[in-house]
Design a protein around this motif. Structure first.
Motif, PDB file in Angstrom:
ATOM      1  N   PRO A  21       0.802  -1.229   0.000  1.00  9.73           N
ATOM      2  CA  PRO A  21       0.000   0.000   0.000  1.00  9.73           C
ATOM      3  C   PRO A  21       0.837   1.282   0.000  1.00  9.73           C
ATOM      4  O   PRO A  21       0.428   2.282  -0.573  1.00  9.73           O
ATOM      5  CB  PRO A  21      -0.826  -0.096   1.288  1.00  9.73           C
ATOM      6  N   THR A  68     -10.639  -1.414   1.414  1.00  9.25           N
ATOM      7  CA  THR A  68      -9.926  -0.168   1.205  1.00  9.25           C
ATOM      8  C   THR A  68      -8.811  -0.066   2.233  1.00  9.25           C
ATOM      9  O   THR A  68      -9.029  -0.285   3.421  1.00  9.25           O
ATOM     10  CB  THR A  68     -10.883   1.031   1.366  1.00  9.25           C
ATOM     11  N   VAL A  69      -7.609   0.276   1.781  1.00  9.51           N
ATOM     12  CA  VAL A  69      -6.457   0.378   2.648  1.00  9.51           C
ATOM     13  C   VAL A  69      -6.223   1.836   2.965  1.00  9.51           C
ATOM     14  O   VAL A  69      -6.195   2.686   2.083  1.00  9.51           O
ATOM     15  CB  VAL A  69      -5.197  -0.233   1.990  1.00  9.51           C
ATOM     16  N   GLU A  70      -6.051   2.146   4.234  1.00  8.56           N
ATOM     17  CA  GLU A  70      -5.768   3.504   4.696  1.00  8.56           C
ATOM     18  C   GLU A  70      -4.347   3.510   5.255  1.00  8.56           C
ATOM     19  O   GLU A  70      -4.052   2.802   6.198  1.00  8.56           O
ATOM     20  CB  GLU A  70      -6.762   3.915   5.778  1.00  8.56           C
ATOM     21  N   VAL A  71      -3.468   4.308   4.658  1.00  9.39           N
ATOM     22  CA  VAL A  71      -2.089   4.401   5.092  1.00  9.39           C
ATOM     23  C   VAL A  71      -1.935   5.670   5.926  1.00  9.39           C
ATOM     24  O   VAL A  71      -2.243   6.764   5.460  1.00  9.39           O
ATOM     25  CB  VAL A  71      -1.121   4.432   3.895  1.00  9.39           C
ATOM     26  N   ILE A  72      -1.468   5.513   7.161  1.00  8.14           N
ATOM     27  CA  ILE A  72      -1.261   6.645   8.061  1.00  8.14           C
ATOM     28  C   ILE A  72       0.212   6.702   8.397  1.00  8.14           C
ATOM     29  O   ILE A  72       0.764   5.770   8.970  1.00  8.14           O
ATOM     30  CB  ILE A  72      -2.098   6.493   9.350  1.00  8.14           C
ATOM     31  N   GLU A  73       0.876   7.785   8.004  1.00  9.60           N
ATOM     32  CA  GLU A  73       2.289   7.936   8.291  1.00  9.60           C
ATOM     33  C   GLU A  73       2.448   8.708   9.584  1.00  9.60           C
ATOM     34  O   GLU A  73       1.782   9.695   9.825  1.00  9.60           O
ATOM     35  CB  GLU A  73       2.989   8.664   7.144  1.00  9.60           C
TER      36      GLU A  73
END
Length: 73
Positions: free
Chosen positions: A35, A67-72
């Motif tokens: 992702p 759905t993929v949620e990427v949180i940096e």
């Protein structure tokens, strides 16, 4: 008496379970896009476009199409 080798292995971090999408196949080796945009190669089956679980360079199975949620951080 404790097994020294087992104590050593316990110091190493566990292999993470990652999810990604197969972007290419060549024989039994798949290129998987993560992702965050990274690519890795893994052994296993599937078809291009499948979401899969990957651990330690091996495809462990099909992942749900969520759905993929990427949180940096």
């Amino acid at each position: 008496m404790r097994n020294i080798y087992r104590v050593f292995l316990d110091l190493l971090p566990a292999r993470p379970l990652q999810v990604g999408t197969i972007t290419a196949l060549e024989g039994d080796v798949a290129t998987v896009q993560l992702p965050g945009g990274g690519l890795l190669t893994a052994r296993g089956g599937g078809t291009v476009g499948d979401s899969v679980f990957v651990r330690d360079g091996v495809i462990e199975g099909e992942a749900p199409a969520l759905t993929v949620e990427v949180i940096e951080i």
